[in-house]
Design a protein around this motif. Sequence first.
Motif, PDB file in Angstrom:
ATOM      1  N   HIS A  14      50.854 -28.725  21.784  1.00 28.26           N
ATOM      2  CA  HIS A  14      50.214 -29.937  22.294  1.00 28.26           C
ATOM      3  C   HIS A  14      50.156 -29.872  23.807  1.00 28.26           C
ATOM      4  O   HIS A  14      51.141 -29.537  24.445  1.00 28.26           O
ATOM      5  CB  HIS A  14      51.014 -31.179  21.883  1.00 28.26           C
ATOM      6  CG  HIS A  14      51.103 -31.335  20.404  1.00 28.26           C
ATOM      7  ND1 HIS A  14      50.172 -32.021  19.670  1.00 28.26           N
ATOM      8  CD2 HIS A  14      51.996 -30.841  19.526  1.00 28.26           C
ATOM      9  CE1 HIS A  14      50.494 -31.954  18.390  1.00 28.26           C
ATOM     10  NE2 HIS A  14      51.603 -31.242  18.264  1.00 28.26           N
ATOM     11  N   ALA A  15      48.991 -30.152  24.345  1.00 26.47           N
ATOM     12  CA  ALA A  15      48.851 -30.275  25.797  1.00 26.47           C
ATOM     13  C   ALA A  15      48.036 -31.546  26.013  1.00 26.47           C
ATOM     14  O   ALA A  15      46.832 -31.564  25.803  1.00 26.47           O
ATOM     15  CB  ALA A  15      48.144 -29.061  26.383  1.00 26.47           C
ATOM     16  N   ALA A  17      46.266 -34.670  25.070  1.00 28.26           N
ATOM     17  CA  ALA A  17      45.709 -35.091  23.792  1.00 28.26           C
ATOM     18  C   ALA A  17      45.256 -33.893  22.957  1.00 28.26           C
ATOM     19  O   ALA A  17      44.981 -34.025  21.768  1.00 28.26           O
ATOM     20  CB  ALA A  17      44.523 -36.025  24.046  1.00 28.26           C
ATOM     21  N   ALA A  18      45.180 -32.746  23.609  1.00 32.67           N
ATOM     22  CA  ALA A  18      44.655 -31.569  22.898  1.00 32.67           C
ATOM     23  C   ALA A  18      45.740 -30.920  22.038  1.00 32.67           C
ATOM     24  O   ALA A  18      46.881 -30.773  22.452  1.00 32.67           O
ATOM     25  CB  ALA A  18      44.126 -30.556  23.909  1.00 32.67           C
ATOM     26  N   GLU A  19      45.368 -30.555  20.826  1.00 32.17           N
ATOM     27  CA  GLU A  19      46.291 -29.884  19.933  1.00 32.17           C
ATOM     28  C   GLU A  19      45.710 -28.515  19.561  1.00 32.17           C
ATOM     29  O   GLU A  19      44.540 -28.413  19.209  1.00 32.17           O
ATOM     30  CB  GLU A  19      46.484 -30.711  18.665  1.00 32.17           C
ATOM     31  CG  GLU A  19      47.507 -30.106  17.727  1.00 32.17           C
ATOM     32  CD  GLU A  19      47.717 -30.956  16.482  1.00 32.17           C
ATOM     33  OE1 GLU A  19      48.854 -31.326  16.208  1.00 32.17           O
ATOM     34  OE2 GLU A  19      46.727 -31.255  15.793  1.00 32.17           O
ATOM     35  N   THR A  20      46.526 -27.475  19.718  1.00 34.10           N
ATOM     36  CA  THR A  20      46.096 -26.136  19.299  1.00 34.10           C
ATOM     37  C   THR A  20      46.842 -25.770  18.033  1.00 34.10           C
ATOM     38  O   THR A  20      48.073 -25.796  17.992  1.00 34.10           O
ATOM     39  CB  THR A  20      46.441 -25.092  20.384  1.00 34.10           C
ATOM     40  OG1 THR A  20      45.855 -25.503  21.609  1.00 34.10           O
ATOM     41  CG2 THR A  20      45.902 -23.726  20.011  1.00 34.10           C
ATOM     42  N   LEU A  21      46.088 -25.446  17.009  1.00 32.75           N
ATOM     43  CA  LEU A  21      46.707 -25.020  15.755  1.00 32.75           C
ATOM     44  C   LEU A  21      46.817 -23.504  15.806  1.00 32.75           C
ATOM     45  O   LEU A  21      45.921 -22.790  15.381  1.00 32.75           O
ATOM     46  CB  LEU A  21      45.853 -25.462  14.564  1.00 32.75           C
ATOM     47  CG  LEU A  21      45.469 -26.941  14.551  1.00 32.75           C
ATOM     48  CD1 LEU A  21      44.529 -27.260  13.388  1.00 32.75           C
ATOM     49  CD2 LEU A  21      46.719 -27.805  14.461  1.00 32.75           C
ATOM     50  N   ALA A  22      47.914 -23.003  16.392  1.00 34.32           N
ATOM     51  CA  ALA A  22      48.035 -21.560  16.643  1.00 34.32           C
ATOM     52  C   ALA A  22      48.267 -20.779  15.352  1.00 34.32           C
ATOM     53  O   ALA A  22      47.710 -19.699  15.165  1.00 34.32           O
ATOM     54  CB  ALA A  22      49.149 -21.293  17.650  1.00 34.32           C
ATOM     55  N   LEU A  23      49.097 -21.320  14.466  1.00 33.32           N
ATOM     56  CA  LEU A  23      49.319 -20.682  13.164  1.00 33.32           C
ATOM     57  C   LEU A  23      49.161 -21.745  12.083  1.00 33.32           C
ATOM     58  O   LEU A  23      49.737 -22.826  12.173  1.00 33.32           O
ATOM     59  CB  LEU A  23      50.732 -20.070  13.074  1.00 33.32           C
ATOM     60  CG  LEU A  23      51.056 -18.941  14.056  1.00 33.32           C
ATOM     61  CD1 LEU A  23      52.526 -18.529  13.922  1.00 33.32           C
ATOM     62  CD2 LEU A  23      50.149 -17.718  13.825  1.00 33.32           C
ATOM     63  N   ASP A  60      56.697 -24.829  13.279  1.00 31.50           N
ATOM     64  CA  ASP A  60      56.680 -26.268  13.018  1.00 31.50           C
ATOM     65  C   ASP A  60      56.675 -26.549  11.523  1.00 31.50           C
ATOM     66  O   ASP A  60      56.909 -27.673  11.084  1.00 31.50           O
ATOM     67  CB  ASP A  60      55.442 -26.909  13.666  1.00 31.50           C
ATOM     68  CG  ASP A  60      55.530 -26.837  15.174  1.00 31.50           C
ATOM     69  OD1 ASP A  60      56.546 -27.297  15.722  1.00 31.50           O
ATOM     70  OD2 ASP A  60      54.599 -26.294  15.801  1.00 31.50           O
ATOM     71  N   GLY A  61      56.354 -25.531  10.736  1.00 31.60           N
ATOM     72  CA  GLY A  61      56.386 -25.654   9.276  1.00 31.60           C
ATOM     73  C   GLY A  61      56.579 -24.268   8.702  1.00 31.60           C
ATOM     74  O   GLY A  61      56.264 -23.272   9.360  1.00 31.60           O
TER      75      GLY A  61
END
Length: 220
Positions: A14-15, A17-23, A60-61
């Motif tokens: 998270h940066a 409001a932006a969320e990066t779904l890296a994996l 994160d999961g």
Amino acid sequence: MPVLAAFDVFRFFHAGAAETLALRGVSLAVEAGEMVAVAGPSGSGKSTLIACLAGLDEPDGGYVELLGKCLTRKPEAERARARAASIGVMMQSDNLFPTLTVVDNILLAMRLARRIDLHRIELLLFRMGLLERRDARPHQLSGGELARAGLAVALAAKPAVLLADEPTGEVDARTEASIVRLLHDECTEGTAVLIATHSAAISGEAHRLLQLRDGRIADA
Ligand code: ADP
Ligand code: MG
């Protein structure tokens, strides 16, 4: 039992409001003596995956198992111990402590794993072609020498798993060929090897090629 396995691993950044779904749900397994290449465009999640597999970062999961034991959501000290004993990590750069010589860098990795083996130091220096550079400090080494020294440090404690993040990203074709050969030798001796790479030379030598795209393993 695989040496290293990932089960449905997720990692978000998270940066603001932006969320990066890296994996986004990566599962994989690497067996002893197997060389797996993970290819994928820049930003597809290769480095994030390596960090999660090494226990340097926490998913994160999902979770990661090393030699049948869960590595995820354990105290940092416990992860560090498991890493020192069983995982060799070679990053794209900064694998060596800048103030230590090549041989002292290797020795330090052995100390951390409580596995000091002076004979192995000589063997690694010989195999990496670094016998004459043993007393050099990192800033005195060429790019190829640095990469080979990084590999020697990663292999110092004879890890069950070697994780390498674009190990040939910054070296010439000849050095790349020698690194591919060294990785192959390591596999033959039973090490499980996983390499994130852009290199067709490495992908071509791997037993298995996984394609990472937008944080997911793409269907073959
Ligand atoms: P690759 O190694 O395949 O180039 P990365 O794992 O480095 O991909 O990055 C995957 C995505 O996650 C990219 O969009 C990247 O910008 C983002 N990312 C990686 N690390 C961080 C971080 N610490 N903070 C925020 N975003 C990150
Ligand atoms: Mg990367």
